[in-house]
Design a protein around this motif. Structure first.
Motif, PDB file in Angstrom:
ATOM      1  N   ASN A 116       9.784   1.872  -3.825  1.00 36.41           N
ATOM      2  CA  ASN A 116      10.320   2.614  -2.683  1.00 36.41           C
ATOM      3  C   ASN A 116       9.500   2.482  -1.400  1.00 36.41           C
ATOM      4  OD1 ASN A 116      12.493   3.667  -4.218  1.00 36.41           O
ATOM      5  ND2 ASN A 116      11.104   5.187  -5.086  1.00 36.41           N
ATOM      6  N   GLY A 117       8.761   1.383  -1.234  1.00 36.28           N
ATOM      7  CA  GLY A 117       8.052   1.256   0.030  1.00 36.28           C
ATOM      8  C   GLY A 117       6.955   0.217   0.058  1.00 36.28           C
ATOM      9  N   THR A 118       6.051   0.436   0.998  1.00 42.59           N
ATOM     10  CA  THR A 118       4.914  -0.462   1.202  1.00 42.59           C
ATOM     11  C   THR A 118       3.635   0.364   1.317  1.00 42.59           C
ATOM     12  OG1 THR A 118       6.286  -2.078   2.372  1.00 42.59           O
ATOM     13  CG2 THR A 118       3.918  -2.225   2.726  1.00 42.59           C
ATOM     14  N   THR A 159       1.364   5.059   2.643  1.00 45.08           N
ATOM     15  CA  THR A 159       2.543   4.446   2.039  1.00 45.08           C
ATOM     16  C   THR A 159       3.740   4.792   2.916  1.00 45.08           C
ATOM     17  OG1 THR A 159       1.599   4.635  -0.179  1.00 45.08           O
ATOM     18  CG2 THR A 159       3.980   4.297  -0.023  1.00 45.08           C
ATOM     19  N   GLY A 200      10.867   9.202   5.256  1.00 48.75           N
ATOM     20  CA  GLY A 200      11.254   8.883   3.876  1.00 48.75           C
ATOM     21  C   GLY A 200      12.447   9.665   3.422  1.00 48.75           C
ATOM     22  N   PRO A 204       8.006   4.343   3.541  1.00 51.79           N
ATOM     23  CA  PRO A 204       9.239   4.094   2.800  1.00 51.79           C
ATOM     24  C   PRO A 204      10.063   2.963   3.425  1.00 51.79           C
ATOM     25  CG  PRO A 204       9.549   5.966   4.235  1.00 51.79           C
ATOM     26  CD  PRO A 204       8.118   5.522   4.398  1.00 51.79           C
TER      27      PRO A 204
END
Length: 151
Positions: free
Chosen positions: A104-106, A9, A151, A11
């Motif tokens: 808050n992200g991918t 994951t 992040g 950010p």
């Protein structure tokens, strides 16, 4: 045949992740330096598309150059793309890159299926060398991406 699954994951937005990962020019940045990875094909498109051919030279063992050619076989914008080897060191290579927007992200998933040629001997080489090398590539990528997109 090996099936490997990696996740990370980041950010960053889904748009930013897609832009970065769908550009073959960024492959060198996320490949360990000892592999001396070079994209040799020239893109004539401003975005990835199904049917796109990408050629590389990579030196995974003892600095011996190997030519590798993949085709982007499937693309769904900002969801996934698939690269498949057409010529290169593997008997089979199918790599899915999946992207999902999360808070808050991918969230990224890599689903990799591969097979080494040469039957029993290939299985032995895979167990002794290739599996560790592939794991090292994804470990390196995770480290580089964490540093590039803190992040």
């Amino acid at each position: 045949m090996q099936e490997l699954y990696y996740t990370q994951t980041l950010p960053i937005s889904l748009d930013e992740a897609w832009t970065f990962f769908s550009d073959p020019a960024n492959l060198k940045e996320i490949t360990p330096p000892h592999m001396d990875f070079v994209v040799t094909s020239k893109s004539r498109a401003d975005k990835m598309y199904a049917g796109q051919i990408i050629r590389y030279i990579v030196k995974p063992v003892l600095g011996i150059p190997l030519k590798w050619c993949t085709e982007i076989t499937h693309v769904v914008d900002k969801q996934y793309f698939v690269d498949e080897q057409r010529f290169g060191p593997y008997a089979f290579w199918h790599h899915q890159h999946r992207f999902t927007a999360v808070e808050n992200g991918t969230f990224m998933e890599d689903i990799l299926h591969y097979k080494i040629p040469f039957g029993f001997l290939g299985n032995w080489v895979d167990a002794l060398f290739v599996q560790g090398e592939v794991q090292g590539i994804f470990d390196y990528r995770k480290k580089v991406l964490t540093a590039r997109f803190p992040g």
